[in-house]
Scaffold this motif. Structure first.
Motif, PDB file in Angstrom:
ATOM      1  N   GLY A   1       0.814  -1.214   0.000  1.00 23.35           N
ATOM      2  CA  GLY A   1       0.000   0.000   0.000  1.00 23.35           C
ATOM      3  C   GLY A   1       0.843   1.258   0.000  1.00 23.35           C
ATOM      4  N   GLY A   2       1.926   1.262   0.788  1.00 20.61           N
ATOM      5  CA  GLY A   2       2.791   2.436   0.844  1.00 20.61           C
ATOM      6  C   GLY A   2       3.451   2.725  -0.488  1.00 20.61           C
ATOM      7  N   ILE A   3       3.962   1.684  -1.134  1.00 20.40           N
ATOM      8  CA  ILE A   3       4.610   1.863  -2.445  1.00 20.40           C
ATOM      9  C   ILE A   3       3.593   2.338  -3.480  1.00 20.40           C
ATOM     10  N   LEU A   4       2.403   1.746  -3.450  1.00 21.62           N
ATOM     11  CA  LEU A   4       1.354   2.141  -4.389  1.00 21.62           C
ATOM     12  C   LEU A   4       0.985   3.614  -4.210  1.00 21.62           C
ATOM     13  N   GLY A   5       0.752   4.013  -2.963  1.00 20.46           N
ATOM     14  CA  GLY A   5       0.392   5.401  -2.693  1.00 20.46           C
ATOM     15  C   GLY A   5       1.494   6.373  -3.059  1.00 20.46           C
ATOM     16  N   ALA A   6       2.754   5.995  -2.779  1.00 15.96           N
ATOM     17  CA  ALA A   6       3.881   6.879  -3.079  1.00 15.96           C
ATOM     18  C   ALA A   6       4.055   7.070  -4.584  1.00 15.96           C
ATOM     19  N   LEU A   7       3.900   5.990  -5.352  1.00 18.42           N
ATOM     20  CA  LEU A   7       4.049   6.087  -6.808  1.00 18.42           C
ATOM     21  C   LEU A   7       2.959   6.964  -7.421  1.00 18.42           C
TER      22      LEU A   7
END
Length: 298
Positions: free
Chosen positions: A235-241
């Motif tokens: 979720g963190g990687i998805l949101g950051a991208l």
């Protein structure tokens, strides 16, 4: 009664202003919001499971550290508040102040709503079980411990709680936190020009502060047994991208001299029906600008 001709003339006069206000982008974002609402009311994929799987045997926490709606309000309200309050202070002598505020809020809305849409779609498609799934399921007595079983063995009549147990991946709290606060971190970095030569270190610290908030939100979901660690990372990687995409869609690279200013709005020509984009090149130095004028720069 208003004639068709007068309505046409009004639209003709208003079209350039609406175009420069990114009206169609705002419409698209509201369509995404509608799609997200539809996805939240769809049933997820009901994965199979075994009762002896220790990864889904955690207790069900009735009180969450950061409830879902509170998390969204917390991250979005803070981000919007900072943009609305500090943009007039940072651009108090800028005639394009309204454009900066509008584009900043548009970019933030794209980051948050697109992330929510993609997150909810993936949750429903993947159907991974939450760490507290067995407690949500309340398996019927006599259910085999070792063999694969399905949702039909669950006795919990609260279908909202039960179905939500299949929506573990990716973490919505983590993706939303990084979408809002990750975007905010990039926006602050641009407004304070943290990557320009000679800027003070405290500016960089201010810019990364929101990332701590996003991280703490994600960690709270592990402590509440709502998500696996991989859900939080995903979720963190998805949101950051998505946050970085949404920011760069409307703002120049943080290394540019004018990184605090969004791209100029597109010019609108009613007669030709062809959009032309105002020159959006930014230069890091006067030497580079002069070289470009003379045809020596790419």
């Amino acid at each position: 009664m208003t004639s068709f001709y007068s309505v046409h003339r009004y639209v003709e006069r208003a079209a350039p202003m609406l175009h420069m206000a990114y009206l169609m982008d705002w419409v698209f974002i509201f369509l995404l919001l509608g799609g997200f609402i539809v996805l939240t009311n769809m049933d997820p994929f009901f994965n199979l499971f075994t009762l002896d799987d220790p990864s889904i045997q955690h207790p069900y926490a009735t009180t969450e550290r950061v409830p879902s709606i509170v998390g969204v309000i917390y991250t979005t309200t803070i981000s919007v508040g900072i943009v609305v309050i500090f943009t007039p202070l940072l651009h108090r002598k800028n005639p394009a102040l309204a454009h900066v505020v509008n584009v900043s809020l548009l970019s933030l809305a794209l980051s948050v709503i697109l992330t929510e849409f993609v997150t909810e779609m993936l949750k429903n498609m993947i159907g991974r079980l939450r760490p507290d799934f067995i407690a949500r399921c309340m398996p019927a007595p006599g259910t085999p411990l070792h063999g694969l079983v399905g949702i039909e063995v669950c006795t919990n009549t609260n279908l909202q709680v039960l179905y939500d147990g299949f929506r573990s991946t990716p973490s919505g709290h983590s993706s939303n936190g990084w979408a809002a606060f990750g975007w905010l971190s990039a926006w602050i970095a641009g407004q304070l020009k943290v990557f320009q030569p000679g800027t003070e270190l405290f500016r960089s610290f201010i810019a990364i502060l929101p990332l701590f908030g996003a991280t703490l939100i994600g960690v709270s979901r592990i402590e509440d047994f709502r998500h696996h660690i991989t859900d939080i990372l995903f979720g963190g990687i998805l949101g950051a991208l998505i946050a970085w995409y949404s920011y760069r869609k409307y703002f120049p690279h943080l290394g540019k001299a004018n990184c605090h200013m969004p791209f100029p709005p597109p010019a609108f020509n009613m007669d030709s029906g062809i959009d032309t984009v105002v020159d959006t090149d930014f230069y890091d130095s006067l030497d580079e600008m002069e070289a470009a004028k003379q045809g020596y720069s790419d």
